[in-house]
Enzyme design. Structure first.
Site, short mmCIF file in Angstrom:
data_model
loop_
_atom_site.label_atom_id
_atom_site.label_comp_id
_atom_site.label_asym_id
_atom_site.label_seq_id
_atom_site.Cartn_x
_atom_site.Cartn_y
_atom_site.Cartn_z
N ASN A 14 -0.61 -4.24 -15.98
CA ASN A 14 0.43 -4.20 -14.94
C ASN A 14 0.87 -5.63 -14.68
O ASN A 14 0.25 -6.37 -13.92
CB ASN A 14 -0.14 -3.56 -13.68
CG ASN A 14 0.87 -3.48 -12.54
OD1 ASN A 14 1.97 -4.03 -12.63
ND2 ASN A 14 0.51 -2.82 -11.47
N ARG A 21 2.49 -0.55 -17.14
CA ARG A 21 3.32 -0.17 -16.01
C ARG A 21 4.66 -0.89 -16.14
O ARG A 21 4.71 -2.11 -16.28
CB ARG A 21 2.68 -0.57 -14.69
CG ARG A 21 3.56 -0.24 -13.48
CD ARG A 21 3.11 -0.99 -12.26
NE ARG A 21 3.97 -0.72 -11.10
CZ ARG A 21 4.39 -1.64 -10.26
NH1 ARG A 21 4.08 -2.91 -10.45
NH2 ARG A 21 5.15 -1.32 -9.25
N HIS A 50 7.11 3.74 -6.57
CA HIS A 50 5.77 4.32 -6.36
C HIS A 50 5.63 5.66 -7.09
O HIS A 50 4.80 6.49 -6.72
CB HIS A 50 5.47 4.53 -4.86
CG HIS A 50 5.28 3.28 -4.08
ND1 HIS A 50 5.56 3.20 -2.73
CD2 HIS A 50 4.85 2.04 -4.45
CE1 HIS A 50 5.31 1.98 -2.31
NE2 HIS A 50 4.88 1.26 -3.33
N HIS A 95 2.72 7.42 0.93
CA HIS A 95 1.99 6.33 0.25
C HIS A 95 2.14 5.09 1.12
O HIS A 95 3.22 4.51 1.22
CB HIS A 95 2.60 6.09 -1.14
CG HIS A 95 2.02 4.90 -1.84
ND1 HIS A 95 1.19 5.01 -2.93
CD2 HIS A 95 2.16 3.56 -1.61
CE1 HIS A 95 0.84 3.79 -3.34
NE2 HIS A 95 1.42 2.90 -2.55
N ASN A 116 0.90 -2.19 1.54
CA ASN A 116 1.81 -3.28 1.88
C ASN A 116 3.25 -2.88 1.58
O ASN A 116 4.18 -3.21 2.30
CB ASN A 116 1.44 -4.54 1.12
CG ASN A 116 2.18 -5.75 1.64
OD1 ASN A 116 2.19 -6.02 2.84
ND2 ASN A 116 2.83 -6.48 0.76
N GLY A 117 3.42 -2.13 0.48
CA GLY A 117 4.65 -1.40 0.23
C GLY A 117 4.39 0.04 0.62
O GLY A 117 3.28 0.54 0.45
N ARG A 169 8.52 -6.07 4.36
CA ARG A 169 9.88 -5.57 4.15
C ARG A 169 10.37 -4.83 5.40
O ARG A 169 9.61 -4.12 6.05
CB ARG A 169 9.93 -4.62 2.95
CG ARG A 169 9.59 -5.28 1.63
CD ARG A 169 9.62 -4.25 0.51
NE ARG A 169 9.01 -4.78 -0.70
CZ ARG A 169 8.28 -4.07 -1.55
NH1 ARG A 169 8.07 -2.78 -1.32
NH2 ARG A 169 7.77 -4.63 -2.63
N ARG A 175 -4.93 -3.96 8.86
CA ARG A 175 -6.29 -4.07 9.39
C ARG A 175 -6.38 -5.12 10.48
O ARG A 175 -6.99 -4.88 11.54
CB ARG A 175 -7.27 -4.40 8.26
CG ARG A 175 -7.43 -3.31 7.23
CD ARG A 175 -8.13 -3.80 5.98
NE ARG A 175 -7.33 -4.82 5.29
CZ ARG A 175 -7.65 -5.33 4.11
NH1 ARG A 175 -8.75 -4.93 3.50
NH2 ARG A 175 -6.89 -6.25 3.54
N GLY A 208 -3.01 4.62 4.22
CA GLY A 208 -3.12 6.07 4.34
C GLY A 208 -4.52 6.59 4.12
O GLY A 208 -4.95 7.55 4.76
N GLU A 209 -5.26 5.95 3.21
CA GLU A 209 -6.61 6.39 2.89
C GLU A 209 -7.65 5.87 3.88
O GLU A 209 -8.69 6.51 4.08
CB GLU A 209 -7.00 5.91 1.48
CG GLU A 209 -6.16 6.49 0.37
CD GLU A 209 -6.32 5.74 -0.94
OE1 GLU A 209 -7.37 5.09 -1.12
OE2 GLU A 209 -5.39 5.78 -1.77
#
Length: 384
Positions: free
Chosen positions: A9, A81, A170, A195, A198-199, A228, A272, A320-321
């Protein structure tokens, strides 16, 4: 060791890489090269940190190839990617000269990322000429959008001449979550995926296909993100340009790098840290979180339209997680979803699970884009 796939990536100033066994999901080698071209250039991996001050792309990839040497005999394919496939690609593709030409054709749509992706492709095709190289596109999953979802309300000729449309991003993450949701929630045919990292982006999925998504022509559109802005009134730009004496480049820098959670809080783009500051009573951190959650909840509610009524809402990505606080704040704003407090509290961070017990299903599924790239690469190479 079983057959492995190397996943690359290449970003504009960083390179992430993993060596993966796609069936067992075992990660044999994992690393990150960052600050490429600067004095702080380094490669972090399980064996330690390799400092490469001032090193350019080719030299960094050469160093990654050295790390790969002990495993080369077991590598059966290289997965890349690629950020932008334009309208050329609706699925992953075996890389050929023709495919490379089409990726180059999309360089103007992703000028920071596609050229870097192509550099990695070029070097690895030369380094492993006998192995299949496969491109997995961020945009491909969203090529199933219909015109009413992907066109902007500007002159149609701008789409015809310049391909101005919603592309969405994404896509590898949203497709991975769609596939995992079929296992965890086999009854859920129409889902909304959030999702959040940070993005951040939301995707509406109907019968396994993306039907709408919050990111647009670029990843700037949509939700409030780390740095953003997400959606803004475009009429604001000439106003701020005059007030701040900024040209187009300066305005884009502001919207992409100095806005979002960082811009509102004035503290950080890291959720966080903002949660910690909110607990201390910091008003700007609290405001940033409230705006983030409010905008996200509005998007989720609006995606009841393209799904025809969602069966489930899935949270994924770093926030999200791992942030029960953000999930609860968002769900509290959505009258059609009800959180089960006990299930929510008992779900370990970073684990998959259902956090609702009645009404529409709410789930958490960790994303794994590298595994998806490895699986696509393995599938394509087995068909050769």
């Amino acid at each position: 060791m079983n057959d492995t796939i190397f996943v690359l990536n290449c970003g504009s100033s960083s390179i992430k890489f993993q060596l993966i066994e796609p069936h067992s999901h075992e990660v044999i080698l994992k690393g990150l090269a960052e600050n490429i071209g600067s004095k702080r250039c380094q490669i972090k991996h399980a064996g330690g940190t390799l400092s490469l001050p001032g090193t350019g792309y080719e030299e960094v990839i050469a160093a990654i190839l050295e790390l790969l040497q002990p495993y080369q005999a077991d590598i059966k394919g290289i997965g890349h990617r690629v950020v932008h496939g334009g309208e050329h690609f609706s699925e992953s593709a075996l890389i050929t000269d023709e495919v490379i030409a089409k990726i180059k054709d999309c360089n103007s749509l992703a000028p920071l990322h596609n050229p870097a992706n192509l550099k990695g492709i070029e070097i690895f095709r030369k380094s492993f000429p006998m192995l299949p190289n496969v491109a997995v596109f961020d945009t491909a999953f969203h090529m199933s959008l219909q015109k009413q979802a992907y066109l902007y309300a500007i002159a149609y000729e701008h789409y015809e001449k310049f391909h101005v449309r919603r592309y969405g991003f994404h896509g590898t993450s949203h497709r991975f979550i769609t596939m995992e949701a079929e296992k965890l929630l086999p009854h859920a045919k129409n889902i909304i995926i959030a999702h959040l990292g940070n993005g951040a982006s939301v995707c509406a999925v109907k019968n396994g296909k993306s039907v709408d998504t919050s990111m647009g022509f670029t990843p700037l559109e949509g939700l409030v993100m780390g740095t953003r802005s997400g959606d803004i009134d475009p009429g604001m730009l000439p106003f701020l340009g005059k007030k701040l004496d900024l040209n187009t480049e300066g305005l884009l820098q502001m919207l992409n790098k100095e806005s979002g959670l960082l811009g509102i809080s004035g503290i950080s783009s890291d959720m966080r840290l903002l949660e910690e500051e909110m607990e201390k009573g910091n008003k700007q951190a609290t405001l940033a979180i409230e705006i983030f959650c409010y905008r996200l909840a509005k998007y989720i509610a609006s995606y009841e339209v393209p799904t025809g009524g969602a069966d489930a809402l899935i949270f994924t990505g770093g926030i999200g997680e791992n942030s029960p606080l953000i999930r609860k704040k968002v769900i509290d704003l959505l009258p059609s979803f009800t959180l089960d407090t006990k299930l929510h509290q008992n779900l370990a961070r970073g684990q998959a699970g259902i956090i609702s017990s009645k009404g529409k299903t709410i789930g958490v599924i960790p994303t794994n884009e590298e595994l998806l790239i490895a699986k696509d690469t393995d599938d394509i190479r087995r068909k050769l």
